[in-house]
Design a protein around this motif. Structure first.
Motif, PDB file in Angstrom:
ATOM      1  N   ALA A   1       0.869  -1.076  -0.032  1.00 19.15           N
ATOM      2  CA  ALA A   1       0.142   0.081   0.028  1.00 19.15           C
ATOM      3  C   ALA A   1       0.959   1.282  -0.153  1.00 19.15           C
ATOM      4  O   ALA A   1       1.814   1.195   0.692  1.00 19.15           O
ATOM      5  CB  ALA A   1      -0.851   0.020   1.217  1.00 19.15           C
ATOM      6  N   VAL A   2       0.393   2.345  -0.652  1.00 17.92           N
ATOM      7  CA  VAL A   2       1.130   3.504  -0.975  1.00 17.92           C
ATOM      8  C   VAL A   2       0.504   4.566  -0.099  1.00 17.92           C
ATOM      9  O   VAL A   2      -0.611   4.878  -0.218  1.00 17.92           O
ATOM     10  CB  VAL A   2       1.070   3.964  -2.268  1.00 17.92           C
ATOM     11  CG1 VAL A   2       2.080   5.350  -2.327  1.00 17.92           C
ATOM     12  CG2 VAL A   2       1.686   2.858  -3.378  1.00 17.92           C
ATOM     13  N   PHE A   3       1.298   5.130   0.925  1.00 16.28           N
ATOM     14  CA  PHE A   3       0.918   6.181   1.801  1.00 16.28           C
ATOM     15  C   PHE A   3       1.267   7.680   1.424  1.00 16.28           C
ATOM     16  O   PHE A   3       2.385   7.764   1.159  1.00 16.28           O
ATOM     17  CB  PHE A   3       1.173   6.031   3.149  1.00 16.28           C
ATOM     18  CG  PHE A   3       0.426   4.894   3.936  1.00 16.28           C
ATOM     19  CD1 PHE A   3      -0.585   5.314   4.864  1.00 16.28           C
ATOM     20  CD2 PHE A   3       0.470   3.463   3.776  1.00 16.28           C
ATOM     21  CE1 PHE A   3      -1.450   4.331   5.492  1.00 16.28           C
ATOM     22  CE2 PHE A   3      -0.367   2.421   4.064  1.00 16.28           C
ATOM     23  CZ  PHE A   3      -1.391   2.975   4.929  1.00 16.28           C
ATOM     24  N   ALA A   4       0.464   8.576   1.446  1.00 17.81           N
ATOM     25  CA  ALA A   4       0.804   9.888   1.430  1.00 17.81           C
ATOM     26  C   ALA A   4       0.511  10.954   2.601  1.00 17.81           C
ATOM     27  O   ALA A   4      -0.390  10.503   3.457  1.00 17.81           O
ATOM     28  CB  ALA A   4      -0.061  10.675   0.315  1.00 17.81           C
ATOM     29  N   GLY A   5       1.317  11.803   3.030  1.00 18.02           N
ATOM     30  CA  GLY A   5       1.046  12.746   4.150  1.00 18.02           C
ATOM     31  C   GLY A   5       2.404  13.500   4.363  1.00 18.02           C
ATOM     32  O   GLY A   5       2.878  14.013   3.487  1.00 18.02           O
ATOM     33  N   SER A   6       2.800  13.877   5.635  1.00 14.93           N
ATOM     34  CA  SER A   6       3.761  14.927   5.811  1.00 14.93           C
ATOM     35  C   SER A   6       5.077  14.110   5.770  1.00 14.93           C
ATOM     36  O   SER A   6       5.079  12.767   5.941  1.00 14.93           O
ATOM     37  CB  SER A   6       3.588  15.528   7.088  1.00 14.93           C
ATOM     38  OG  SER A   6       3.727  14.476   8.035  1.00 14.93           O
TER      39      SER A   6
END
Length: 721
Positions: free
Chosen positions: A573-578
């Motif tokens: 799974a690919v995560f986006a955020g700070s």
């Protein structure tokens, strides 16, 4: 010791910077010998005592910071995931590669995965060894495998103990520097004690363990110590070669472990250039030191798979320019004062012009833009560039990249470090100017050199180097607080040299007309002993109280988030955020990231601005498209960013995004006239309403007091008629 032994034949004509020749003594430089030319037992005992004290202080510093780290987090008692969460921001990213190497089936497979990495940046395969300075993690992981210590030492402890052990190297390097400068191991003891007591301003290793500077600065201090030994007057050729080899090894280790090495070496190259122009160094010394820098950088360039950022660095362009102009501009050190000043002005202008020409051409040929954000920051800091640039503003708004706070000097004065430092700095800087004027007033002939040795005011090249070193890096620390760690450690060694050396005291005693051997010995021994006794009386109880304070790591929200990601999401799974949070997600869960804190890549910086639109005033469709283009499956929103109060208006992340997008900022206050009102609400706030179109494009899958995780819905492509 090799440098000290060479000085026997120069007793009648002291090559040092002192105003009056002084005979050696016991605690001072170990120069007393048998008639046969060997070291006396008393000299050897002094050297052994000083060496034991230096190593003991280094080990004390190592144990001290290790104890503080343990007591602050209760590191030995918390869970593994909590230990990993304690590696904040980019520290977690670097440590994740150490963990990844250990998890690999073999060393070869681990190296292959680093060279062909597709988890650090989604939809991209990058070479981590080329992009980042992580050879220390690779080396430690290999060492941990082959030492067979897995049964009694956990991998994380092997890692942090190695970093803490480098503090021992750091203190010993400062000890050697002050000892060689002052000819007294009491100076080394004083510098080590000052370094430990000023821990708040000299290091932050206990809470930023894997930060690159904690690996590199000890090697930089070792390099300065080696350069100081190399510049000792009348050093034998064999000893020069040995010390020069140490300069190369320490410079190479420093460059290999920190991506900002080129900027530090640029400052050092400017110091060498200045002292060469002022006639403090010989041509051989200048060329040798330049070559050590160039060879170290080129070797790192090869190890980092021909990283173009190194070839396009300013320091390489500067050194090539300086050596080229020096070779062809003959007669630079001949003529009267006015002629020599004119030649030096022309020489400097030619070197700088050629430097910028070579650097500009190299960056155009290599299409290098990796470090342009640093120059944007420098220009914006001094009001020479656009202040709306997102990358520059990220640095400008961080306290670490601001000016050095004034309370720093209050703390340094509280440990009696600031006062002797300023006295030594002011006296020796005036002496340096006098010697420089005298050097420029004579030509480069042999007769002039003999006249230079016979005059009243002299300064050794090793003292001159350390003086300009503390001046240049002090100015760097004043301009950027984070750079103070390059200055404060050397500040301890320089101040200790002033207290225990002959240079400053001989000037003071000459003014008072009591410059005798007895008085000099009395002051050089009594003053450091009194200072050490005062520091022990004042700070030892405080240190004991500090290491007795027990705390515990507590971050349940982040721990809950990491456990949920590890158990409830696919491994790819690919995560986006700070950037800061994603580094921890990679370390704790191994999931794929869209962006990360290692900012030295233009494509990554553009992607980070793209992902950060989740905190801007953008439509749901626009954000969904942006995140989909980078392959994100989940986004993690942080209330601490969406409703940030840590920074003032204009420096909050949402403000930086609004300015970059041309939108008016939140809250009361002035706005520039060309800014407009956004046509959409702030995404991180509006998505929590679960109203269309947000509910159509995103589904909330996790929530606690700090974090909100949303899954991107996959949109069906419309059939074309």
């Amino acid at each position: 010791m090799t440098a000290l032994r060479q000085r026997k034949g120069s007793r009648g004509k002291d090559p040092g910077p002192s105003i009056q020749n002084l005979k050696p003594d016991c605690i001072a430089e170990p120069r007393q010998r048998f008639a046969t030319g060997g070291f006396s037992w008393w000299t050897i005992s002094c050297v052994m005592t000083g060496s034991i004290v230096g190593v003991s202080l280094g080990l004390l510093c190592c144990i001290y910071v290790s104890t503080l780290h343990e007591n602050d987090l209760w590191f030995s008692n918390i869970k593994e995931v909590e230990r990993e969460i304690s590696f904040r921001t980019e520290c977690g990213l670097y440590y994740s590669y150490y963990k990844q190497m250990l998890k690999a089936p073999s060393i070869q497979q681990g190296l292959y995965e680093l060279i062909h990495d597709n988890t650090t940046e989604s939809k991209r395969t990058i070479n981590i060894l080329q992009r980042m300075n992580i050879y220390q993690e690779v080396f430690l992981s290999i060492l941990y495998r082959i030492l067979h210590i897995q049964t009694y030492l956990e991998p994380i402890y092997f890692y942090i103990y190695t970093v803490f052990a480098l503090q021992t190297v750091y203190v010993i390097a400062l000890f050697i520097t002050s000892w060689v400068l002052s000819d007294s191991w009491l100076a080394g003891a004083l510098s080590g004690v000052w370094y430990i007591l000023n821990r708040v301003d000299t290091t932050r290793v206990e809470f930023t363990i894997s930060l690159r500077e904690n690996w590199s600065i000890p090697f930089f201090a070792l390099q300065v110590a080696a350069i100081t030994c190399y510049l000792r007057p009348q050093l034998k050729p064999i000893h020069q070669r040995v010390v020069l080899w140490l300069v190369f090894v320490s410079t190479f280790c420093f460059c290999l472990t920190w991506q900002f090495n080129q900027f530090v070496l640029l400052v050092q190259a400017l110091i060498i250039f200045t002292l060469d122009c002022l006639d403090f160094f010989t041509a051989e010394q200048v060329v040798s030191l330049y070559l050590m820098q160039v060879l170290s950088l080129l070797l790192v360039w090869l190890l980092q798979f021909c990283n173009s950022m190194i070839l396009g660095s300013l320091v390489l362009s500067f050194i090539v320019s300086a050596l080229f102009i020096k070779h062809f501009q003959t007669g630079l050190k001949t003529g009267g004062f006015v002629i020599r000043v004119g030649k030096l002005a022309l020489h400097t202008l030619l070197v700088l012009t050629l430097t910028f020409t070579i650097n500009y051409s190299a960056k155009k040929i290599l299409q290098l833009k990796s470090d342009e954000h640093i120059f944007k920051f420098i220009k914006a800091k001094f009001g020479l560039g656009a202040t709306r640039d997102f990358d520059a503003s990220l640095y400008l708004c961080e306290e670490a990249f601001g000016l050095l706070p004034l309370d720093t000097f209050e703390r340094l004065a509280g440990t009696v470090l600031l006062y002797p430092y300023l006295c030594t700095l002011s006296v020796l800087f005036i002496l340096l100017l006098l010697v420089a004027l005298s050097n420029l007033s004579t030509n480069g002939s042999g007769q002039a050199c003999r006249e230079r040795e016979d005059r009243t005011f002299r300064m050794r090249p090793d003292v001159a180097y350390n003086l300009l070193h503390t001046v240049f890096f002090g100015l760097l620390a004043f301009s950027t607080m984070r750079m103070k760690y390059l200055w404060t450690g050397h500040m301890c060694a320089f101040a200790a040299f002033g207290v225990c050396g002959k240079e400053v005291w001989s000037l003071y005693l000459r003014v008072l007309h009591c410059n005798t051997r007895t008085m000099m010995r009395l002051i050089r021994y009594s003053v450091p002993i009194v200072i050490l006794a005062f520091l022990y009386y004042k700070f030892w109880p405080r240190m004991m109280e500090e290491i007795s304070e027990l705390r515990e790591f507590y971050d349940p929200d982040t721990m809950e988030l990491m456990e949920w990601i590890r158990l409830k999401t696919p491994k790819r799974a690919v995560f986006a955020g700070s950037m800061q949070l994603l580094a921890g997600i990679k370390l704790c869960t191994g999931r794929v990231l869209t962006n990360h804190p290692h900012y030295e890549d233009q494509a990554l910086r553009e992607r980070t601005r793209q992902v950060y639109q989740i905190y801007a005033r953008q439509s749901a469709e626009a954000v969904h498209n942006e995140l989909g283009s980078v392959g994100a499956d989940y986004i993690v929103l942080e209330d601490s960013i969406c409703y940030e109060r840590r920074h003032s208006r204009g420096c909050r992340l949402r403000d930086l995004l609004d300015l970059a997008n041309g939108h008016i900022m939140d809250g009361p206050g002035e706005n520039e006239p060309d800014l407009i009102s956004a046509s959409h609400p702030r995404f991180c706030e509006a998505i929590k309403t679960d109203m269309p179109p947000y509910s159509t494009l995103f589904t909330r899958v996790f929530k606690n007091k700090t974090f909100h995780v949303y899954k991107l819905k996959k949109l069906k492509k419309k059939k074309q008629s």
